[in-house]
Design an enzyme around this catalytic site. Structure first.
Site, mmCIF file in Angstrom:
data_model
loop_
_atom_site.group_PDB
_atom_site.id
_atom_site.type_symbol
_atom_site.label_atom_id
_atom_site.label_comp_id
_atom_site.label_asym_id
_atom_site.label_seq_id
_atom_site.Cartn_x
_atom_site.Cartn_y
_atom_site.Cartn_z
ATOM 1 C CG ASP A 161 49.929 -62.562 53.485
ATOM 2 O OD1 ASP A 161 50.945 -62.042 52.966
ATOM 3 O OD2 ASP A 161 49.448 -62.176 54.566
ATOM 4 C CB THR A 212 42.354 -50.422 63.720
ATOM 5 O OG1 THR A 212 41.986 -51.576 64.479
ATOM 6 C CG2 THR A 212 42.067 -49.171 64.533
ATOM 7 C CD GLU A 253 41.401 -56.125 65.847
ATOM 8 O OE1 GLU A 253 41.229 -56.877 66.832
ATOM 9 O OE2 GLU A 253 42.302 -55.278 65.778
ATOM 10 C CG PHE A 254 36.334 -55.191 69.625
ATOM 11 C CD1 PHE A 254 36.617 -53.838 69.763
ATOM 12 C CD2 PHE A 254 35.198 -55.560 68.931
ATOM 13 C CE1 PHE A 254 35.767 -52.879 69.234
ATOM 14 C CE2 PHE A 254 34.340 -54.606 68.400
ATOM 15 C CZ PHE A 254 34.628 -53.259 68.550
ATOM 16 C CE LYS A 290 41.127 -52.427 68.478
ATOM 17 N NZ LYS A 290 41.755 -53.161 67.371
ATOM 18 N N GLY A 336 52.319 -51.189 75.260
ATOM 19 C CA GLY A 336 53.057 -51.218 74.006
ATOM 20 C C GLY A 336 52.257 -52.045 73.017
ATOM 21 C CB CYS A 387 46.419 -52.483 69.234
ATOM 22 S SG CYS A 387 46.126 -53.881 68.144
ATOM 23 N NE ARG A 424 52.841 -55.760 66.092
ATOM 24 C CZ ARG A 424 51.589 -55.930 65.665
ATOM 25 N NH1 ARG A 424 51.165 -55.296 64.582
ATOM 26 N NH2 ARG A 424 50.767 -56.736 66.309
#
Length: 439
Positions: free
Chosen positions: A32, A124, A154-155, A210, A263, A266, A336
């Protein structure tokens, strides 16, 4: 010899993927650009709340299979397979996804790749992104075509991320070569051996899986909430309607819970980015229904405010409101696009005193909305309230004692934004109970 893995981006997705792949036995190096985040993760301290993840993180730091760094050179030298897990937020004032972080990550990694490797996108992204990144990778990598790209969406569900990473319901691999497919099968060999479906596709299909899944789930949530609007007008009960629908195996009960709507980081931004990309491809009419899905979802928040105001005789001015929940869903500290926090802010803007409590999201909420008041417990948030709003369905809220809560409020008015409470129990305790989609 097992592949050595790197994970670029250690937010929610990246930190989870890094820790869980190390738990499967791989050597993993996470990267990171935020030194503070790297320091926290290296000390076994998660920067976010996710049930069950911290023990996995600490276990693999201790056994040496997992490390973190801020150096792209270090991960380029270390890794055979590089997972891109950076964020793709919604652009400011636009529906489209912001690919700044994806582009920056690949642009910094690629010039350092001097041996054969596989770069695997998990973020995504709008359909067509992988093909563009594959060209960029081939142009920038010293090793040329031996640095290949795959797309592996990813899921993850927040609150179930460890389970979803270690025991996924499917693995999708968008690839362009047999070599890439072989490496992907080797990385996920233990899951494939347990029977997890492994679906091989081209880039565009992998990218679409996705967003198509999220669009379907968002549509299902907004469908039952549209039925809630009809139920209120017809004096019907949407929870009984939902239960009856759920017994039809063509429909099922998952994501058919009526309430305040979706919300998080994603569903909202993904369906908006999907609409934006469809417009760019000239097929915007194919996804025009998602505009109404989004609109229904946002109307739930307005209706929640209206219900609370109705219980207070038509005005919030000078009234006290207790809000239970700030995270967008239980078992998460993610605020978020949180419906709960949005409702709290809206009510405060109408001159009410609003006090919020959430078991995990208080820190994030305080930073994002410092003008709100915050309590340290449900009783604290409800103290002196003229109406209490249940906006995130944490177990401790579902299990609350209506008598105990009734002792601290000014008036026994409650609006159940998640249809999580037993109406008869609360009414028997003297509460004026209202809920979205119920008489």
């Amino acid at each position: 010899m097992a592949h050595r893995l790197t994970v670029i981006g250690t937010g929610y997705l990246g930190a989870t993927h890094a820790a869980c792949m190390a738990d499967l036995g791989f050597e993993v190096l996470g990267l990171d650009v935020d030194e503070q985040k790297v320091d926290r993760l290296s000390a076994g301290d998660l920067p976010f709340f996710e049930p069950g993840l911290e023990p996995v993180l600490r276990r693999n730091l201790a056994n040496g299979r997992l490390r973190f760094t801020t150096s792209y050179k270090e991960i380029a030298d270390f890794g055979d397979v590089h997972f891109l897990c950076v964020g793709t937020p919604q652009k400011a004032d636009e529906y489209a996804a912001d690919l700044t972080y994806v582009d920056a990550a690949l642009s910094q990694l690629a010039p350092l790749l001097d041996r054969a490797c596989l770069v695997v996108g998990k973020s995504t992204v709008p359909v067509g992104t992988a093909a563009r990144l594959a060209k960029l990778l081939a142009a920038l990598a010293p090793v040329g075509a031996d640095a290949e790209l795959a797309w592996n969406p990813e899921f993850l569900r927040e609150g179930f991320a460890v389970q979803d990473t270690l025991n996924p319901d499917r693995i999708v691999a968008g690839v362009r070569s047999d070599r890439s497919e072989k490496i992907m099968r080797e990385v996920y060999a233990s899951m494939i051996a347990r029977g997890t479906p492994f679906i091989v596709s081209d880039y565009p299909t992998a990218e679409l899986v996705k967003v198509a899944a999220n669009a379907f789930l968002a549509t299902k949530i907004s469908f039952i909430n549209a039925m809630a609007e009809v139920c209120e007008a017809a004096h019907a009960d949407v929870t009984t309607l939902s239960e009856a629908l759920s017994h039809d195996d063509r429909i099922g009960g998952k994501f058919l819970g009526p309430g305040l709507g979706f919300g998080g980081g994603c569903l909202p931004k993904d369906i908006r980015a999907f609409m934006a990309r469809a417009g760019e491809l000239g097929v915007d009419q194919a996804l025009s229904f998602l505009r109404e899905v989004d609109a229904i979802n946002m109307r739930r928040r307005s209706r929640m405010v209206d219900l609370a105001r109705e219980l207070l005789g038509g005005s919030f001015i000078g009234r006290t409101v207790g809000v239970l929940g700030a995270a967008f869903k239980p078992n998460s500290d993610d605020i978020r696009d949180s419906p709960a926090l949005d409702v709290a802010v809206t009510i405060r803007s109408q001159d009410a005193k609003v006090t919020v409590y959430d078991p995990q999201a208080l820190g994030n909420a305080r930073r994002a909305q410092p003008a709100l008041s915050y309590g340290e417990s449900a009783l604290d948030a409800a103290r002196g309230a003229h109406v209490v709003l249940l906006l995130t369905e944490w177990a401790e809220f579902r299990d609350m004692d209506p008598e105990a809560l009734g002792e601290v409020v000014a008036e026994r008015n409650i609006v159940d934004g998640r249809n999580a409470l037993d109406p008869e129990r609360w009414r028997d305790a003297g509460w004026n109970y209202r809920a979205l989609g119920r008489p």
